[in-house]
Design a protein around this motif. Structure first.
Motif, PDB file in Angstrom:
ATOM      1  N   GLN A   1     -33.683  77.553  93.023  1.00  0.00           N
ATOM      2  CA  GLN A   1     -31.987  78.047  91.169  1.00  0.00           C
ATOM      3  C   GLN A   1     -31.943  79.007  90.136  1.00  0.00           C
ATOM      4  N   THR A   2     -31.013  79.696  90.350  1.00  0.00           N
ATOM      5  CA  THR A   2     -31.094  81.164  89.334  1.00  0.00           C
ATOM      6  C   THR A   2     -31.532  79.826  87.846  1.00  0.00           C
ATOM      7  N   GLY A   3     -31.314  78.686  88.364  1.00  0.00           N
ATOM      8  CA  GLY A   3     -31.974  77.936  86.535  1.00  0.00           C
ATOM      9  C   GLY A   3     -33.481  77.804  86.219  1.00  0.00           C
ATOM     10  N   ASP A   4     -33.872  78.372  88.051  1.00  0.00           N
ATOM     11  CA  ASP A   4     -35.382  78.410  87.282  1.00  0.00           C
ATOM     12  C   ASP A   4     -36.085  79.100  87.085  1.00  0.00           C
ATOM     13  N   GLU A   5     -35.216  80.229  86.864  1.00  0.00           N
ATOM     14  CA  GLU A   5     -35.619  81.412  86.472  1.00  0.00           C
ATOM     15  C   GLU A   5     -36.493  80.917  84.919  1.00  0.00           C
ATOM     16  N   ALA A   6     -38.094  81.049  85.109  1.00  0.00           N
ATOM     17  CA  ALA A   6     -38.437  81.229  84.264  1.00  0.00           C
ATOM     18  C   ALA A   6     -39.873  81.672  83.603  1.00  0.00           C
ATOM     19  N   ASP A   7     -40.471  81.804  83.047  1.00  0.00           N
ATOM     20  CA  ASP A   7     -42.083  81.985  82.938  1.00  0.00           C
ATOM     21  C   ASP A   7     -42.758  80.425  83.264  1.00  0.00           C
ATOM     22  N   TYR A   8     -43.953  80.666  84.229  1.00  0.00           N
ATOM     23  CA  TYR A   8     -44.463  78.694  84.415  1.00  0.00           C
ATOM     24  C   TYR A   8     -45.453  79.084  83.921  1.00  0.00           C
ATOM     25  N   TYR A   9     -46.777  78.110  83.432  1.00  0.00           N
ATOM     26  CA  TYR A   9     -48.347  78.306  83.043  1.00  0.00           C
ATOM     27  C   TYR A   9     -48.944  77.418  83.658  1.00  0.00           C
ATOM     28  N   CYS A  10     -49.759  77.032  84.358  1.00  0.00           N
ATOM     29  CA  CYS A  10     -51.440  76.017  84.461  1.00  0.00           C
ATOM     30  C   CYS A  10     -51.301  76.299  82.676  1.00  0.00           C
ATOM     31  N   GLY A  11     -51.857  75.154  83.644  1.00  0.00           N
ATOM     32  CA  GLY A  11     -53.240  74.260  82.251  1.00  0.00           C
ATOM     33  C   GLY A  11     -54.075  73.413  82.892  1.00  0.00           C
ATOM     34  N   THR A  12     -54.946  73.443  82.252  1.00  0.00           N
ATOM     35  CA  THR A  12     -56.363  71.945  82.521  1.00  0.00           C
ATOM     36  C   THR A  12     -57.208  72.352  81.442  1.00  0.00           C
ATOM     37  N   TRP A  13     -58.633  70.949  81.792  1.00  0.00           N
ATOM     38  CA  TRP A  13     -59.538  70.945  80.892  1.00  0.00           C
ATOM     39  C   TRP A  13     -60.704  72.209  81.079  1.00  0.00           C
TER      40      TRP A  13
END
Lengths: 128, 114
Positions: free
Chosen positions: B80-92
């Motif tokens: 969806q157009t509302g999914d336009e964003a920055d996405y980050y992965c994270g862990t330990w």
């Protein structure tokens, strides 16, 4: 419901010390597995975890900033405070605090689950 | 330089599926859970996926996570157009020096929904 909110100055001068306070509710920072992290994000750049404090008062710092950072907790006030000395314009960023959790498995290994609730962030500009 | 490696950008059309990769090492993704965060413009990051593939309450099942070895993947279906964003992965990360902050993030991926 867990909430966190950052507070502190929006403008600091180079060489000054920045003190940020994270005031939280909805959880206890003396509960096993719980932690609070401070994460910053310079304009247009990625997230960087600066410091992390665990429920048992273990403290961790970004290696590149370790000499400038101090993180403390006050469980009676539900606050986590981050101080950063000798501020520089490159430290201009949005600073977030976030609730983290995890569980201990075999041999007391800590399984970090993630940061589930973040504060709204506070923008700090370093300029003379 | 982030500890975890993500592609800088991905794009897809509305309704399509997209995947975002996150590459690490045996000391981070290889032995720890991965989480994913969505950051809409001008807002704080929001947890999308935790413990590799679990969704917090309120996150639609269009979002999914998986992990294999030292890599993880975020999948988004029905874009969806509302999914336009920055996405980050994270862990330990367990390999860092004593006292070093073990919470690490990827460099972020900008999702464009064309």
């Amino acid at each position: 419901q867990i909430t966190l909110k950052e507070s502190g100055p929006t403008l600091v001068k180079p060489t000054q010390t920045l003190t940020l306070t994270c005031t939280f509710s909805g959880f206890s920072l003396d509960r096993s597995g719980v932690g609070v992290g401070w994460i910053r994000q310079p304009p247009g750049k990625a997230l960087e975890c600066l410091a992390f404090i665990h429920w048992n008062d273990d403290k961790f710092y970004s290696p590149s900033l370790k000499s400038r950072l101090t993180i403390t907790k006050d469980t009676s006030k539900n606050q986590v405070v981050l101080t950063m000395t000798n501020m520089d314009p490159v430290d201009t960023a949005t600073y977030y605090c976030a609730h983290a959790w995890g569980n201990y498995g075999s041999e007391f290994y800590y399984y970090y689950s993630g940061m589930d609730v973040w504060g709204q962030g506070t923008t700090v500009t370093v300029s003379s | 330089q982030s500890v975890l490696t993500q592609p800088p950008s991905v794009s897809a059309s509305p309704g399509q599926k997209v995947t975002i990769s996150c590459s690490g090492s045996s000391s981070n993704i290889g032995k720890n859970y991965v989480s994913w965060y969505q950051q809409l413009p001008g807002t704080a990051p929001k947890l999308l996926i935790y413990e590799n593939n679990r969704r917090p309450s309120g996150i639609p099942d269009r979002f999914s996570g998986s992990k294999s070895g030292t890599s993880a993947t975020l999948g988004i279906t029905g874009l969806q157009t509302g999914d336009e964003a920055d996405y980050y992965c994270g862990t330990w990360d367990n390999s860092l020096s004593a006292g070093a902050v073990p919470v690490v993030f990827g460099g972020g991926t900008k999702l464009t929904v064309l």
